[in-house]
Scaffold this motif. Structure first.
Motif, PDB file in Angstrom:
ATOM      1  N   ASP A   1       0.815  -1.229   0.000  1.00 42.01           N
ATOM      2  CA  ASP A   1       0.000   0.000   0.000  1.00 42.01           C
ATOM      3  C   ASP A   1       0.843   1.271   0.000  1.00 42.01           C
ATOM      4  OD1 ASP A   1      -2.607   1.238   0.229  1.00 42.01           O
ATOM      5  OD2 ASP A   1      -2.042   1.796   2.271  1.00 42.01           O
ATOM      6  N   LYS A   2       2.045   1.186   0.608  1.00 41.56           N
ATOM      7  CA  LYS A   2       2.872   2.392   0.767  1.00 41.56           C
ATOM      8  C   LYS A   2       4.289   2.123   0.273  1.00 41.56           C
ATOM      9  CE  LYS A   2       0.243   3.565   4.937  1.00 41.56           C
ATOM     10  NZ  LYS A   2      -0.703   2.436   4.790  1.00 41.56           N
ATOM     11  N   PRO A   3       4.466   2.092  -1.044  1.00 35.96           N
ATOM     12  CA  PRO A   3       5.816   1.805  -1.570  1.00 35.96           C
ATOM     13  C   PRO A   3       6.826   2.872  -1.133  1.00 35.96           C
ATOM     14  CG  PRO A   3       4.148   1.737  -3.314  1.00 35.96           C
ATOM     15  CD  PRO A   3       3.487   2.304  -2.103  1.00 35.96           C
ATOM     16  N   VAL A   4       8.083   2.488  -1.043  1.00 33.90           N
ATOM     17  CA  VAL A   4       9.148   3.415  -0.646  1.00 33.90           C
ATOM     18  C   VAL A   4       9.104   4.658  -1.544  1.00 33.90           C
ATOM     19  CG1 VAL A   4      11.659   3.718  -0.560  1.00 33.90           C
ATOM     20  CG2 VAL A   4      10.645   1.564   0.203  1.00 33.90           C
ATOM     21  N   GLY A   5       9.061   5.822  -0.920  1.00 38.68           N
ATOM     22  CA  GLY A   5       9.161   7.090  -1.646  1.00 38.68           C
ATOM     23  C   GLY A   5       7.864   7.567  -2.280  1.00 38.68           C
ATOM     24  N   ALA A   6       6.767   6.795  -2.159  1.00 36.95           N
ATOM     25  CA  ALA A   6       5.551   7.140  -2.909  1.00 36.95           C
ATOM     26  C   ALA A   6       4.683   8.201  -2.230  1.00 36.95           C
ATOM     27  CB  ALA A   6       4.717   5.881  -3.141  1.00 36.95           C
ATOM     28  N   LEU A   7       4.779   8.330  -0.920  1.00 37.32           N
ATOM     29  CA  LEU A   7       3.889   9.265  -0.213  1.00 37.32           C
ATOM     30  C   LEU A   7       4.587  10.620  -0.028  1.00 37.32           C
ATOM     31  CD1 LEU A   7       2.244   6.934   2.474  1.00 37.32           C
ATOM     32  CD2 LEU A   7       1.552   7.412   0.124  1.00 37.32           C
ATOM     33  N   PRO A   8       3.798  11.704   0.128  1.00 32.91           N
ATOM     34  CA  PRO A   8       4.392  13.051   0.131  1.00 32.91           C
ATOM     35  C   PRO A   8       5.270  13.347   1.342  1.00 32.91           C
ATOM     36  CG  PRO A   8       2.027  13.132   0.595  1.00 32.91           C
ATOM     37  CD  PRO A   8       2.325  11.735   0.205  1.00 32.91           C
TER      38      PRO A   8
ATOM     39  N   THR B   1       7.771  11.720   2.450  1.00 31.39           N
ATOM     40  CA  THR B   1       9.185  11.380   2.260  1.00 31.39           C
ATOM     41  C   THR B   1       9.973  12.571   1.706  1.00 31.39           C
ATOM     42  OG1 THR B   1       8.591   9.077   1.891  1.00 31.39           O
ATOM     43  CG2 THR B   1      10.784   9.745   1.195  1.00 31.39           C
ATOM     44  N   ALA B   2       9.454  13.198   0.651  1.00 34.79           N
ATOM     45  CA  ALA B   2      10.161  14.352   0.065  1.00 34.79           C
ATOM     46  C   ALA B   2      10.250  15.485   1.086  1.00 34.79           C
ATOM     47  CB  ALA B   2       9.437  14.823  -1.190  1.00 34.79           C
ATOM     48  N   PHE B   3       9.172  15.678   1.862  1.00 32.09           N
ATOM     49  CA  PHE B   3       9.150  16.735   2.872  1.00 32.09           C
ATOM     50  C   PHE B   3      10.242  16.495   3.918  1.00 32.09           C
ATOM     51  CE2 PHE B   3       7.811  18.586   6.861  1.00 32.09           C
ATOM     52  CZ  PHE B   3       7.284  19.818   6.512  1.00 32.09           C
ATOM     53  N   HIS B   4      10.338  15.262   4.402  1.00 34.52           N
ATOM     54  CA  HIS B   4      11.317  14.979   5.454  1.00 34.52           C
ATOM     55  C   HIS B   4      12.747  14.973   4.909  1.00 34.52           C
ATOM     56  CE1 HIS B   4       8.270  14.692   8.367  1.00 34.52           C
ATOM     57  NE2 HIS B   4       7.764  13.548   7.957  1.00 34.52           N
TER      58      HIS B   4
ATOM     59  N   GLY C   1       9.553   0.820  11.165  1.00 37.72           N
ATOM     60  CA  GLY C   1       8.748  -0.094  10.358  1.00 37.72           C
ATOM     61  C   GLY C   1       9.593  -0.819   9.327  1.00 37.72           C
ATOM     62  N   SER C   2       9.078  -0.919   8.105  1.00 42.56           N
ATOM     63  CA  SER C   2       9.761  -1.684   7.056  1.00 42.56           C
ATOM     64  C   SER C   2      10.665  -0.804   6.201  1.00 42.56           C
ATOM     65  CB  SER C   2       8.713  -2.389   6.189  1.00 42.56           C
ATOM     66  OG  SER C   2       7.749  -1.460   5.772  1.00 42.56           O
ATOM     67  N   GLY C   3      10.958   0.405   6.684  1.00 43.64           N
ATOM     68  CA  GLY C   3      11.993   1.201   6.034  1.00 43.64           C
ATOM     69  C   GLY C   3      11.515   2.187   4.991  1.00 43.64           C
ATOM     70  N   ARG C   4      10.225   2.437   4.963  1.00 44.97           N
ATOM     71  CA  ARG C   4       9.664   3.328   3.933  1.00 44.97           C
ATOM     72  C   ARG C   4      10.337   4.705   3.965  1.00 44.97           C
ATOM     73  NH1 ARG C   4       5.859   7.169   3.532  1.00 44.97           N
ATOM     74  NH2 ARG C   4       5.842   7.244   5.803  1.00 44.97           N
ATOM     75  N   THR C   5      10.676   5.197   5.147  1.00 47.30           N
ATOM     76  CA  THR C   5      11.346   6.487   5.281  1.00 47.30           C
ATOM     77  C   THR C   5      12.849   6.304   5.445  1.00 47.30           C
ATOM     78  OG1 THR C   5       9.362   7.345   6.359  1.00 47.30           O
ATOM     79  CG2 THR C   5      11.385   8.615   6.660  1.00 47.30           C
ATOM     80  N   LEU C   6      13.222   5.273   6.202  1.00 51.04           N
ATOM     81  CA  LEU C   6      14.641   5.036   6.501  1.00 51.04           C
ATOM     82  C   LEU C   6      15.467   4.811   5.225  1.00 51.04           C
ATOM     83  CD1 LEU C   6      15.903   3.071   9.478  1.00 51.04           C
ATOM     84  CD2 LEU C   6      16.525   2.114   7.274  1.00 51.04           C
ATOM     85  N   ILE C   7      14.871   4.089   4.247  1.00 48.99           N
ATOM     86  CA  ILE C   7      15.622   3.777   3.019  1.00 48.99           C
ATOM     87  C   ILE C   7      15.926   5.041   2.198  1.00 48.99           C
ATOM     88  CG2 ILE C   7      15.443   2.570   0.782  1.00 48.99           C
ATOM     89  CD1 ILE C   7      14.060   0.259   2.432  1.00 48.99           C
ATOM     90  N   PRO C   8      14.947   5.907   1.938  1.00 51.45           N
ATOM     91  CA  PRO C   8      15.293   7.145   1.209  1.00 51.45           C
ATOM     92  C   PRO C   8      16.323   8.004   1.952  1.00 51.45           C
ATOM     93  CG  PRO C   8      12.925   6.791   1.144  1.00 51.45           C
ATOM     94  CD  PRO C   8      13.481   5.761   2.080  1.00 51.45           C
ATOM     95  N   LEU C   9      16.290   7.996   3.285  1.00 54.83           N
ATOM     96  CA  LEU C   9      17.294   8.767   4.033  1.00 54.83           C
ATOM     97  C   LEU C   9      18.689   8.165   3.826  1.00 54.83           C
ATOM     98  CD1 LEU C   9      15.345   9.472   7.364  1.00 54.83           C
ATOM     99  CD2 LEU C   9      16.166  11.194   5.735  1.00 54.83           C
TER     100      LEU C   9
END
Ligand SMILES: C[S@@+](CC[C@H](N)C(=O)[O-])C[C@H]1O[C@@H](n2cnc3c(N)ncnc32)[C@H](O)[C@@H]1O
Length: 257
Positions: free
Chosen positions: A23-30, A32-35, A52-60
């Motif tokens: 439902d929430k692929p890495v980088g897909a929600l707004p 991530t870019a904001f943070h 969690g499963s790294g949705r934010t941690l991975i882009p960082l």
């Protein structure tokens, strides 16, 4: 990991974790870019509680930051470790909770995206967690925290959705609010997760959830009472835009005093 009085709530078990990533692929929600933008000037290590499963941690990590994460859900952590490894990263991940996490190092920033902080369903516990965040930040370190506002306490609608897993299984969720306490700003719900294969129900998991929602000025005062200053707030991931009553997320950015 120590237990608390609410051991079964907010568990994020295996079906919940599988659906989360579909439902929430890495980088897909707004968010991530904001943070990523808000943390771009941070030079030292960043802690993501409830990673969690790294949705934010991975882009960082991909942006070149050193990131450390913890989460109480082994299912979410296993997914995080696997998705990091696929991309060549091996961040320090551990099974800990907001309520009693501990590190010997200090962090330059702490980031808590989406509604994770509202999973702390008790006011006094939430203040203690904010103090724990402060104690794990360098002086002047940055806390970035998304809050789902009090208006969501009034949303009582049922949640019914479905997804198709990579192996063709049908995954469903049916969520129902079971209690609303206006005095403590706390809501309880039950999420029923199911896995169907060839029209046969093969797995079912119940996930009780408990959340506490916050008022705008209430959370600003909570930050100031727990040792943070220079507090700024944005609504719905529009940096610098003052929150509106219709916003579904408020982002607080504050510095350890
Ligand atoms: C909405 S997910 C957010 C995951 C990730 N931060 C992201 O941006 O996608 C909420 C996470 O909070 C975790 N969680 C639940 N209770 C927690 C607690 N008491 N302490 C820390 N994390 C908790 C869950 O396991 C889940 O991974």
């Amino acid at each position: 990991m120590p237990s608390n009085s609410n051991t079964t709530a907010n568990r994020y078990g295996s079906i919940a974790a599988e659906i989360y990533d579909i439902d929430k692929p890495v980088g897909a929600l707004p968010d991530t870019a904001f943070h990523l933008q808000g943390l771009s000037g941070v030079a030292g290590p960043i802690l993501e509680p409830a990673c969690g499963s790294g949705r934010t941690l991975i882009p960082l990590l991909e942006a070149g930051h050193e990131v450390v994460g913890f989460d109480p859900s082994q299912e979410m952590l296993d997914r995080c470790a696997a998705r990091c490894a696929e991309r060549g990263f091996t961040p320090a991940l551990s099974r800990q909770r907001f309520e009693d996490f501990s590190y010997s190092e200090s962090f330059a920033a702490i980031v808590v995206p989406v509604g994770s902080f509202t999973l702390i369903d008790d006011f006094a516990t939430a203040l203690a967690v904010l103090r724990r965040f402060r104690d794990h930040l360098e002086v002047g370190g940055l806390l970035v925290l998304d809050i789902q506002p009090l208006s969501l306490l009034a949303h009582r609608g049922e949640d019914r959705r479905k997804w198709t897993a990579a192996n063709g299984d049908l995954l469903t969720i049916e969520g129902k609010r079971t209690a609303t306490d206006w005095l403590t700003q706390r809501a309880e719900s039950i999420q029923r997760y199911e896995r169907w294969r060839d029209n046969v129900l093969v797995e079912s998991q119940l996930e009780p959830m408990a959340q506490r929602y916050w008022g705008l000025e209430e959370f600003r005062l909570a930050l100031e009472a727990t040792g943070f200053g220079a507090v700024s707030v944005s609504g719905n991931y529009a940096r610098g835009r003052r929150p509106r009553a219709s916003d579904w997320v408020l982002t607080f950015e504050a510095r350890r005093g």
